[in-house]
Design a protein around this motif. Sequence first.
Motif, PDB file in Angstrom:
ATOM      1  N   LYS A 259      46.219  14.314  19.924  1.00  0.00           N
ATOM      2  CA  LYS A 259      45.936  15.084  18.518  1.00  0.00           C
ATOM      3  C   LYS A 259      46.005  14.092  17.594  1.00  0.00           C
ATOM      4  O   LYS A 259      47.473  13.917  17.220  1.00  0.00           O
ATOM      5  CB  LYS A 259      46.581  16.651  18.314  1.00  0.00           C
TER       6      LYS A 259
ATOM      7  N   LYS B 192      45.494  17.053  12.420  1.00  0.00           N
ATOM      8  CA  LYS B 192      45.174  18.458  12.565  1.00  0.00           C
ATOM      9  C   LYS B 192      45.209  19.108  11.127  1.00  0.00           C
ATOM     10  O   LYS B 192      46.405  19.316  10.554  1.00  0.00           O
ATOM     11  CB  LYS B 192      46.205  19.228  13.455  1.00  0.00           C
ATOM     12  N   ASN B 193      44.032  19.225  10.688  1.00  0.00           N
ATOM     13  CA  ASN B 193      43.632  20.017   9.404  1.00  0.00           C
ATOM     14  C   ASN B 193      44.412  19.297   8.162  1.00  0.00           C
ATOM     15  O   ASN B 193      45.325  19.708   7.307  1.00  0.00           O
ATOM     16  CB  ASN B 193      44.361  21.424   9.622  1.00  0.00           C
TER      17      ASN B 193
ATOM     18  N   THR C 147      40.304  17.012  11.401  1.00  0.00           N
ATOM     19  CA  THR C 147      40.904  17.004  12.604  1.00  0.00           C
ATOM     20  C   THR C 147      40.404  16.258  13.715  1.00  0.00           C
ATOM     21  O   THR C 147      39.231  16.252  13.706  1.00  0.00           O
ATOM     22  CB  THR C 147      40.861  18.745  13.071  1.00  0.00           C
TER      23      THR C 147
END
Length: 335
Positions: A278, A281-282, A265
């Motif tokens: 961002k 994310k994962n 992340t």
Amino acid sequence: MVKIKLISLLLHVNFALNILNPVSANEQEDRMIRPPIPEKLVHRSCLKPDIPLRIISKGDILISEVLFNPRPGGVDFVEIYNNTSHEIDLKDLQLANINSAGEPASIKSVSAVRLMIPAGSYYVITSNQANIKENYYTKFPAQFVQIGSLPAFSNDKGSVVLLSNNVIIDRLNYNAKVHHPLIQDEDGISIERVSFSVDTNDPANFKSAAAVAGCATPTYKNSQEASGEENFVRLARKTFSPDGDGYDDILNLDYQFAENSMLATVNIYTDRGRLIRKLLKNQTIGTSGTLSWDGLDDSGLKAGIGIYVVVFDVFDLNGSTKRFKNTCVLAGKLN
């Protein structure tokens, strides 16, 4: 007196040799103009023009990557790797699956003509190279071998077999369960070899291709291939200016991890701690790679001039986490 006798003797010897081995006037003239080439100077290629090609042995060509469950409208592919220090002719290479008796079946010849694969290179075998190029980034688009059809490879489990003159040189027994357990949709994600020095069917030797690499890496180094023992995340440059002038418009973040199949992340904050972008994310990442920030926030607007903090969090399935922080400067022209 001695010199005169020696010369006289040599003349008699030459005269005798000419009687036993007569030479024409043209040959004598040719010898005077072009002296014979010493045998040691004759190049071997002149003596043996047809040097036999190397025979493909076990371990020479290895299975590197397999896409057995393509997206709707996609096609399978098998990537191979030349694990030697010399080029190899793929004319004698064959691709197959395994029948219920455990024997190679649906055997397909890779090439009907001479096709050389350089040492240390990756080549992709498929029935539709245009489809693969449309769906995935291909670093070396010329490194494809298109055949009429591939052997059938099940979406759940099966075997990919490489043969040379009907002798097995590599075999992968795959299972869809090898995919990363946090991947919800496995369609279109290849499995990649981690190491060419470890047995093909070692339980840890094939992993899901990284999402950040586009879910497959046809024609070039696998995203999950070992890259080094050092773990790092660092900026190529700490200052960038996304003003479209073609100079330092992008911020590049280079990373490397000793472990494979990690998730990441990545967030970007202002110097006051406000989250503005961002980046990941994962998502599954490779053992090495580069992430880029174009200077835009999550709304698509250009971030303001100032200092920003890039926070890179990685974790594995065992709960182990690592955090890396890098500070950068977004520069620009002042009005």
